[in-house]
Design a protein around this motif. Structure first.
Motif, PDB file in Angstrom:
ATOM      1  N   ALA A  24      11.730  -0.188  11.613  1.00 40.86           N
ATOM      2  CA  ALA A  24      11.683   0.858  10.594  1.00 40.86           C
ATOM      3  C   ALA A  24      10.893   0.349   9.401  1.00 40.86           C
ATOM      4  N   LEU A  25      10.294   1.278   8.663  1.00 37.47           N
ATOM      5  CA  LEU A  25       9.510   0.966   7.473  1.00 37.47           C
ATOM      6  C   LEU A  25      10.217   1.578   6.273  1.00 37.47           C
ATOM      7  N   THR A  26      10.306   0.814   5.199  1.00 36.31           N
ATOM      8  CA  THR A  26      10.976   1.283   3.998  1.00 36.31           C
ATOM      9  C   THR A  26       9.962   1.394   2.865  1.00 36.31           C
ATOM     10  N   ARG A  81       6.094  10.886   6.600  1.00 32.73           N
ATOM     11  CA  ARG A  81       5.809  10.140   5.385  1.00 32.73           C
ATOM     12  C   ARG A  81       6.920  10.461   4.390  1.00 32.73           C
ATOM     13  N   PRO A  82       7.309   9.506   3.562  1.00 30.84           N
ATOM     14  CA  PRO A  82       8.397   9.781   2.611  1.00 30.84           C
ATOM     15  C   PRO A  82       7.979  10.828   1.579  1.00 30.84           C
ATOM     16  N   GLY A 110      -0.466   5.832  -5.188  1.00 29.85           N
ATOM     17  CA  GLY A 110       0.342   6.773  -4.427  1.00 29.85           C
ATOM     18  C   GLY A 110       1.797   6.631  -4.831  1.00 29.85           C
ATOM     19  N   GLN A 111       2.561   7.672  -4.634  1.00 29.84           N
ATOM     20  CA  GLN A 111       3.967   7.711  -5.060  1.00 29.84           C
ATOM     21  C   GLN A 111       4.825   6.663  -4.363  1.00 29.84           C
ATOM     22  N   PHE A 112       4.686   6.531  -3.049  1.00 30.01           N
ATOM     23  CA  PHE A 112       5.581   5.682  -2.268  1.00 30.01           C
ATOM     24  C   PHE A 112       4.855   4.446  -1.759  1.00 30.01           C
ATOM     25  N   HIS A 127       0.845  -1.200   0.000  1.00 28.83           N
ATOM     26  CA  HIS A 127       0.000   0.000   0.000  1.00 28.83           C
ATOM     27  C   HIS A 127       0.880   1.249   0.000  1.00 28.83           C
ATOM     28  N   SER A 128       0.330   2.309  -0.541  1.00 29.89           N
ATOM     29  CA  SER A 128       1.085   3.560  -0.570  1.00 29.89           C
ATOM     30  C   SER A 128       1.000   4.247   0.789  1.00 29.89           C
ATOM     31  N   SER A 129       1.907   5.166   0.996  1.00 28.59           N
ATOM     32  CA  SER A 129       1.968   5.897   2.265  1.00 28.59           C
ATOM     33  C   SER A 129       0.749   6.787   2.472  1.00 28.59           C
ATOM     34  N   VAL A 130      -0.011   7.044   1.411  1.00 33.44           N
ATOM     35  CA  VAL A 130      -1.206   7.889   1.533  1.00 33.44           C
ATOM     36  C   VAL A 130      -2.501   7.079   1.497  1.00 33.44           C
ATOM     37  N   HIS A 131      -2.410   5.762   1.476  1.00 34.56           N
ATOM     38  CA  HIS A 131      -3.597   4.914   1.549  1.00 34.56           C
ATOM     39  C   HIS A 131      -4.274   5.186   2.896  1.00 34.56           C
ATOM     40  N   ASP A 132      -5.564   5.510   2.874  1.00 37.70           N
ATOM     41  CA  ASP A 132      -6.250   5.975   4.080  1.00 37.70           C
ATOM     42  C   ASP A 132      -6.067   5.066   5.289  1.00 37.70           C
ATOM     43  N   ALA A 133      -6.342   3.778   5.152  1.00 38.45           N
ATOM     44  CA  ALA A 133      -6.258   2.871   6.303  1.00 38.45           C
ATOM     45  C   ALA A 133      -4.818   2.762   6.809  1.00 38.45           C
ATOM     46  N   PHE A 134      -3.844   2.723   5.901  1.00 35.03           N
ATOM     47  CA  PHE A 134      -2.441   2.639   6.294  1.00 35.03           C
ATOM     48  C   PHE A 134      -2.003   3.936   6.961  1.00 35.03           C
TER      49      PHE A 134
END
Length: 165
Positions: A50-52, A31-32, A68-70, A12-19
């Motif tokens: 850590a999260l990559t 957020r990256p 999402g980008q990331f 999932h992207s860093s901007v996914h609502d649930a995430f």
């Protein structure tokens, strides 16, 4: 932090609502962004975790689950006491296992198991592939008694080329 939930969010992207909500609830506000230096790594509020994120998931053969980008592609878990070792449970039922024997009791024989021939990185290495997720375990010793770090992430082309997936 619930590492099983983090595994669920891989892809999932860093901007996914649930995430995004999960990260915020667990004290992760960063957020990256493209101005960050690569690798796009975000430390959690929990020591040793850590999260990559990846900005070119498709090019690396990673499975994307949301726009999402990331893309969240890997969980890095450090057990080095000098750096603030992770104290929580590992995903996939591994729990508190910190030895190769404990891990194999849960996951079975690893796909790859070898001693490191590199003197800079001595110790045992083990790799598993479970449902498109690659689990890489590095032990500080050749007997696999002391887990040094774990990387749990999306399968990517590089893993296939190295025989890990």
């Amino acid at each position: 932090m619930d590492t099983n939930q983090l595994v669920f969010f891989l892809g999932h992207s860093s901007v996914h609502d649930a995430f995004d909500d999960f990260l915020t609830e667990n004290g992760i506000k960063k957020r990256p962004k493209l101005s960050d230096s690569f690798p796009y790594k975000v430390a959690s509020s929990e020591p040793g975790l850590a999260l990559t994120f990846e900005d070119s998931a498709e090019a690396k053969g990673m499975a994307r689950k949301s726009e999402g980008q990331f893309v969240f592609h890997e969980l890095y878990v450090d057990f080095d006491r000098t750096k603030g070792a992770f104290q929580g449970e590992l995903p996939f039922g591994i729990g508190a296992a910190r030895s190769i024997e404990g891990v194999e009791a849960v996951l079975g024989r690893p796909r790859v198991r070898r001693d490191s021939a590199n003197p800079k990185f001595p110790g045992l290495f083990a790799s598993y592939l479970i449902d498109g997720i690659v689990i890489q375990l590095k032990f500080a010793d050749a007997d696999g008694k002391a887990l040094k770090f774990a990387r749990i992430g999306l399968k990517e082309n590089n893993h296939v080329q190295q025989g890990l997936a």
